[in-house]
Design an enzyme around this catalytic site. Structure first.
Site, mmCIF file in Angstrom:
data_model
loop_
_atom_site.group_PDB
_atom_site.id
_atom_site.type_symbol
_atom_site.label_atom_id
_atom_site.label_comp_id
_atom_site.label_asym_id
_atom_site.label_seq_id
_atom_site.Cartn_x
_atom_site.Cartn_y
_atom_site.Cartn_z
ATOM 1 N N LYS A 133 0.863 -1.183 0.000
ATOM 2 C CA LYS A 133 0.000 0.000 0.000
ATOM 3 C C LYS A 133 0.899 1.233 0.000
ATOM 4 O O LYS A 133 1.930 1.259 0.688
ATOM 5 C CB LYS A 133 -0.886 -0.021 1.254
ATOM 6 C CG LYS A 133 -1.907 1.110 1.324
ATOM 7 C CD LYS A 133 -2.843 0.943 2.518
ATOM 8 C CE LYS A 133 -3.893 2.043 2.601
ATOM 9 N NZ LYS A 133 -4.823 1.860 3.747
ATOM 10 N N SER A 191 -10.124 -0.414 6.769
ATOM 11 C CA SER A 191 -9.493 -0.315 5.449
ATOM 12 C C SER A 191 -8.799 -1.559 4.937
ATOM 13 O O SER A 191 -8.375 -1.580 3.781
ATOM 14 C CB SER A 191 -8.518 0.851 5.418
ATOM 15 O OG SER A 191 -9.249 2.039 5.295
ATOM 16 N N SER A 231 -9.773 2.080 2.605
ATOM 17 C CA SER A 231 -8.808 2.812 1.824
ATOM 18 C C SER A 231 -7.787 1.938 1.109
ATOM 19 O O SER A 231 -7.157 2.390 0.157
ATOM 20 C CB SER A 231 -8.073 3.827 2.696
ATOM 21 O OG SER A 231 -7.284 3.155 3.680
HETATM 22 N N1 GLN Z 1 -13.469 4.331 5.953
HETATM 23 C C1 GLN Z 1 -12.845 4.699 7.194
HETATM 24 C C2 GLN Z 1 -12.395 6.135 7.128
HETATM 25 O O1 GLN Z 1 -12.567 6.738 6.113
HETATM 26 C C3 GLN Z 1 -11.697 3.790 7.532
HETATM 27 C C4 GLN Z 1 -10.443 4.101 6.824
HETATM 28 C C5 GLN Z 1 -9.270 3.290 7.252
HETATM 29 O O2 GLN Z 1 -9.416 2.251 7.902
HETATM 30 N N2 GLN Z 1 -8.092 3.797 6.941
HETATM 31 O O3 GLN Z 1 -11.860 6.664 8.068
#
Ligand code: GLN
Length: 492
Positions: free
Chosen positions: A79, A178, A154
């Protein structure tokens, strides 16, 4: 061999050891696939072909000498939130478009030390804020199961790359879902470890008390292999825990599904917005586990309604603090021709950050401001403790807790949900991070549009082996995890 991308990590490891193919051949195979198929999926931000081939040659030499790590010579994608020395690390942001880290994140360093070959860096929502990967400055990534749909976020690039067979495994990070949600949207297995299990050093911070790295792969077994490499104490991360690391691969059959008590939270299956197909597939998977000997126990998790508001105060509060370092002075994007220092700060941040990141910095700064600190931030911390206690109470009676990973399957690209609609989609994943618990997503079937559905299992602290083991046994008895998206069937 034309089907090297179909092999599991164990098969790749054995094939490399027995010299059925070399790491160079395997790496070239994946690079060819990326060149041909990734223009349709757009999972990679950076492909590091030259470096990958050099790493592959080094792995081949180690394999020849006979003392290579089990994963030596196997490719992976990182990532784009993990710092990679000498390779761009953007975190999906214009702010870091030209950022080249002078050091490797611990996860990256550990992968290199094991002889894994880095194919490149994959796309993500900007600074990991989002659930679709559309918040990336580079642009959206497609879901390999339906190219006009999002892969989730994400860690959407990680999920899409593995689901399209453009990498056998990938790293992801999970602050509020995410790893689990994109794994769910793309039909993969993804593990969010206990907070402190995987080092955060060199992982660009979003919300430090919630962030945790982990593996994304096609099966629990593949995840276990990567966990064996990346888990462990790191003196460079003050929240890393100095606790012995399990052998996740050796433990894959350690948990008996027979007699396993699985908690089914009443509140989770009555959530407005829970898609009927998702509910049905998750219930079928639980029935399957019951057939395998598990005992389903209805439980209460009374704090469910507090998850979204609590997370969406704490995460932005920490983000507003973490992202203050991007000021246009030290590193990252700097605006053109600033007239003075204030103008430099303001314009660099306004031009460098996207809309969602700016929204969260505003919310977080507000929640932390003198007049509202107690009313919002402190209160959210107290509720966070109650959420944790709710789980600990549940674990007195059950071994693991089952839930969907997300209330829906993948959204269409450009669906343009409002921020609150988007945040509500995180209902099933956020509490795990607030409590610091481990949880896993496993694919359990498809909805009426042939989009993957995921089951989430939440474990008590340090139960990564148990979670991987349960899913491994489920996967020995089902074949949802071996289904491939049509695009993954294409040959390069
Ligand atoms: N969708 C969640 C957010 O936007 C989780 C994102 C994540 O786990 N990095 O914060």
């Amino acid at each position: 061999m034309t089907d090297l991308h179909r092999l599991s990590i164990r098969e790749l490891s054995e094939g490399l050891k027995q010299a059925q193919f070399s790491s160079r051949e395997l790496t070239e195979h994946y690079l060819k696939r990326i060149a041909k198929i990734d223009p349709k999926v757009k999972s990679y931000v950076t492909v590091t072909a030259e470096q990958a081939l050099a790493e592959a040659d080094a792995a081949d030499a180690a394999l020849k000498s006979g003392n290579a790590h089990a994963l030596a010579g196997i490719p992976l994608a990182h990532k784009d939130i993990f710092c990679t020395q000498g390779i761009k690390t953007t975190a999906g942001s214009k702010m870091l478009d030209n950022f080249i880290s002078p050091y490797d994140a611990t996860v990256v360093a550990k992968a290199k030390a094991a002889g894994l070959v880095t194919l490149g860096k994959v796309n993500m929502d900007e600074f990991a804020m989002g659930s679709t990967s559309e918040n990336s400055y580079i642009g959206a990534t497609s879901n390999p199961w339906a190219l006009d749909h999002v892969p989730g976020g994400s860690s959407g690039g990680s999920a899409a790359a593995v689901a399209a067979d453009l990498a056998p495994i990938a790293t992801g990070t999970d602050t509020g879902g995410s790893i689990r949600q994109p794994a769910s949207f793309c039909g993969l297995t993804g593990l969010k470890p206990t907070y402190g299990r995987v080092s955060r050093f060199g992982m660009i911070a979003y919300a430090s008390s919630l962030d945790q790295g982990g593996p994304m792969a096609r099966s629990a077994e593949d995840c276990a292999y990567l966990m064996n490499v990346i888990a462990g104490h790191d003196a460079k991360d003050s929240t890393s825990i100095n606790k012995e690391v399990d052998d996740y691969v050796a433990n894959l059959n350690s948990t008996a599904v027979k007699g396993l008590r699985i908690g089914i939270p009443k509140q989770y299956f009555n959530v407005a917005g829970l898609d009927a197909d998702v509910k049905a597939r998750v219930e079928e998977s639980l029935k399957k586990l019951e057939d395998m000997g598990a005992i389903l126990v209805e439980i209460d998790l009374n704090m469910t309604e507090a998850y979204v508001p609590t997370y969406y105060l704490i995460a932005p509060a920490e983000a507003s603090s973490n992202l203050s370092r991007f000021d246009g002075v030290r590193y990252g994007y700097r605006c053109e021709n600033p007239v003075d220092l204030m103008d430099l700060y303001k314009r660099s941040r306004s031009e460098g950050f996207g809309a969602e990141v700016q929204r969260r910095i505003l919310i977080g700064t507000y929640a932390l401001s003198a007049g509202y600190y107690d009313a919002y931030y402190v209160k959210a911390q107290k509720v966070r403790r109650l959420i944790q206690q709710d789980f600990l109470k549940a674990f007195e009676n059950v071994d693991v807790i089952a839930a969907p990973s997300a209330p829906t399957t993948a959204y269409k690209i450009g669906a343009n949900l409002s921020p609150t609609e988007m945040y509500l989609g995180d209902i099933y994943t956020l509490a795990v991070n607030l409590a610091g618990l481990p949880a896993i997503n496993a694919p359990v079937g498809f909805d009426k549009d042939s989009l993957p559905v995921g089951l989430q299992l939440i474990g008590n602290y340090w139960s990564e082996s148990q979670l991987l083991s349960i899913v491994h046994q489920y996967q020995q008895n089902t074949d949802w995890h071996s289904k491939r998206a049509t695009i993954a069937e294409e040959n390069a």
